[in-house]
Scaffold this motif. Structure first.
Motif, PDB file in Angstrom:
ATOM      1  N   HIS A 124     -22.046  -2.020  -5.417  1.00  0.00           N
ATOM      2  CA  HIS A 124     -20.911  -2.610  -6.098  1.00  0.00           C
ATOM      3  C   HIS A 124     -20.290  -3.643  -5.178  1.00  0.00           C
ATOM      4  N   VAL A 125     -19.253  -4.321  -5.680  1.00  0.00           N
ATOM      5  CA  VAL A 125     -18.702  -5.465  -4.966  1.00  0.00           C
ATOM      6  C   VAL A 125     -18.059  -5.078  -3.634  1.00  0.00           C
ATOM      7  N   THR A 218      -5.318  -3.497   6.385  1.00  0.00           N
ATOM      8  CA  THR A 218      -4.403  -4.203   5.483  1.00  0.00           C
ATOM      9  C   THR A 218      -3.924  -3.293   4.372  1.00  0.00           C
ATOM     10  N   PHE A 219      -4.771  -2.356   3.956  1.00  0.00           N
ATOM     11  CA  PHE A 219      -4.498  -1.526   2.789  1.00  0.00           C
ATOM     12  C   PHE A 219      -4.030  -0.120   3.171  1.00  0.00           C
ATOM     13  N   TYR A 225      -1.806  -8.673  -0.125  1.00  0.00           N
ATOM     14  CA  TYR A 225      -3.050  -9.425   0.116  1.00  0.00           C
ATOM     15  C   TYR A 225      -3.880  -9.502  -1.168  1.00  0.00           C
ATOM     16  N   GLY A 226      -4.050  -8.358  -1.837  1.00  0.00           N
ATOM     17  CA  GLY A 226      -4.854  -8.333  -3.051  1.00  0.00           C
ATOM     18  C   GLY A 226      -4.199  -9.073  -4.195  1.00  0.00           C
ATOM     19  N   HIS A 386      -5.901  -1.828  -3.207  1.00  0.00           N
ATOM     20  CA  HIS A 386      -7.070  -2.489  -2.631  1.00  0.00           C
ATOM     21  C   HIS A 386      -7.015  -3.991  -2.925  1.00  0.00           C
ATOM     22  N   GLY A 387      -8.011  -4.720  -2.460  1.00  0.00           N
ATOM     23  CA  GLY A 387      -7.965  -6.174  -2.483  1.00  0.00           C
ATOM     24  C   GLY A 387      -8.244  -6.837  -3.800  1.00  0.00           C
ATOM     25  N   GLN A 388      -8.554  -6.066  -4.846  1.00  0.00           N
ATOM     26  CA  GLN A 388      -8.825  -6.667  -6.134  1.00  0.00           C
ATOM     27  C   GLN A 388      -7.714  -6.434  -7.147  1.00  0.00           C
ATOM     28  N   LEU A 389      -6.559  -5.998  -6.656  1.00  0.00           N
ATOM     29  CA  LEU A 389      -5.386  -5.800  -7.515  1.00  0.00           C
ATOM     30  C   LEU A 389      -4.125  -6.185  -6.747  1.00  0.00           C
TER      31      LEU A 389
END
Length: 389
Positions: A124-125, A218-219, A225-226, A386-389
């Motif tokens: 996955h990504v 970061t998270f 950031y996300g 996380h970085g996608q939200l």
């Protein structure tokens, strides 16, 4: 120093020039090297450099509007700096003083950041196989990246890699021309064709210890950031939507023939055409409004970061991402419905709006944004950190 008003004025002026040659760049797959150089020369890629380092330190809302304006003209040019601005945030938060001094000075001088984050062939990504292994007082970087947007036109490439075989993710900052770094122009998507999103091959690249910054850390607590990175993706889609409406309207005014049953002189006066434009305009305006609301939410979280402010920013950005995805696909698809058969001529390049919309909106599934909004509505649960939200 560039303030918000000047940044938006410069972006609008440059976008007007870039729009004139966007169709040709797409048709002939001409990378926007000259256009990126002009962005660098104008100082628009340094607008988030901290004031402590002589930068404009502009807020997320200004950056998003710059990206949207560029994307109205050419979303390829709008997408290339997305990772650039995202990784400036990593540098601000995690860079050593020496690394910040060097790279921020470079950004002020017009240097550009690419990215080497995603990988092909993984589960996955967020499955990353690239590693940083100890070597002397530093590290050696090995791996292969794909979808490395902007890397071909970058001076520095931030690379996402595990520290050790399975340690936490970090960012290795490498020069594009460093020994062992190869950037391959192999992106062959049918849309967003000129984002310079090829592969990056890293063959035992030597990385000094001070050129490695934290990423997973970061998270570990509240963060924007996300949401900031996703905000810029929403701005790209909002730009695609507005660009499609604008070009479709110009085509209908100048080149479309009216349908005989409409009994009008101009296609632009056909009530069905006008109604269709109204429906699309409604979707685009709603998306633009949600984009502004999301940008304001990120700004508020940046000013007073907490679990609640970060969660509200993520929700607002999720709404913007879902709305801009819908608006871009709707506007780019219905363009042909309102413009008629002549608009399908390949030489016009109007299909690039749909191809760009369809390609870029695949970046993160809009359905997961809606899922996060639904979970909030039902249970009051903020999106995951996380970085996608």
């Amino acid at each position: 120093m560039i303030g918000p008003d000047k940044a938006l004025r410069l972006a609008a002026e440059l976008a007007a020039d870039f729009a004139r040659t966007a169709a040709r760049r797409d048709a002939e797959r001409i990378l926007p090297t000259e256009e990126l150089d002009r962005l660098s020369e104008a100082g628009l890629l340094a607008i988030t450099v901290p004031a402590s380092h002589g930068g404009a330190d502009l807020p997320a809302s200004a950056v998003a509007e710059v990206i949207r304006l560029l994307s109205v003209a050419d979303p390829n040019i709008g997408q290339i700096p997305q990772s650039h601005f995202a990784y400036v945030r990593n540098l601000r938060q995690h860079g050593t003083p020496a690394l910040r001094d060097r790279l921020f000075a470079g950004l002020l001088a017009g240097k550009r950041l690419g990215n080497a984050q995603s990988e092909a062939g993984t589960r996955h990504v967020r499955d990353i196989r690239t590693t940083l292994l100890p070597r002397g007082s530093g590290w050696t970087l090995t791996g292969r990246k794909f979808y490395a947007t902007g890397a071909l036109l970058a001076d520095w490439i931030p690379v996402l890699a595990h520290l050790g075989a399975d340690g936490p993710l970090h960012v290795a900052w490498v020069e594009r021309t460093a020994p062992g770094v190869e950037v391959i122009d192999d992106w062959d998507g049918f849309g967003q064709r000129t984002t310079a999103s090829g592969s990056v091959v890293l063959d035992e690249v030597a990385v000094p210890a001070e050129y490695v910054t934290a990423y997973d850390a970061t998270f570990g607590g509240p963060q924007t950031y996300g949401s900031f990175a996703q905000l810029l993706h929403a701005a790209i889609d909002a730009g695609i939507a507005r660009g499609a409406v604008t070009e479709a309207a110009a085509f209908v005014r100048r080149k479309s023939r009216p349908y005989p049953d409409a009994a009008v002189e101009r296609a632009a006066d056909d009530p069905l055409v006008v109604h269709a434009f109204g429906e699309v305009e409604l979707a685009v305006r709603a998306a633009e409004a949600l984009l502004r609301e999301a940008a304001a939410a990120v700004d508020r979280a940046d000013a007073a970061l907490s679990a609640e402010s970060a969660g509200e920013a993520s929700l607002a950005v999720a709404a913007a991402r879902a709305a801009t995805t819908h608006a871009a696909l709707t506007a780019a698809g219905r363009l042909f419905e309102v413009a008629g058969t002549r608009s399908a001529a390949a030489g016009l390049g109007l299909d690039r709006h749909w191809r760009n919309a369809r390609t870029h909106t695949l970046h993160d599934p809009a359905a997961w944004k809606v899922q996060r909004l639904g979970r909030w509505a039902v249970d009051g649960v903020y999106p995951p950190n996380h970085g996608q939200l």
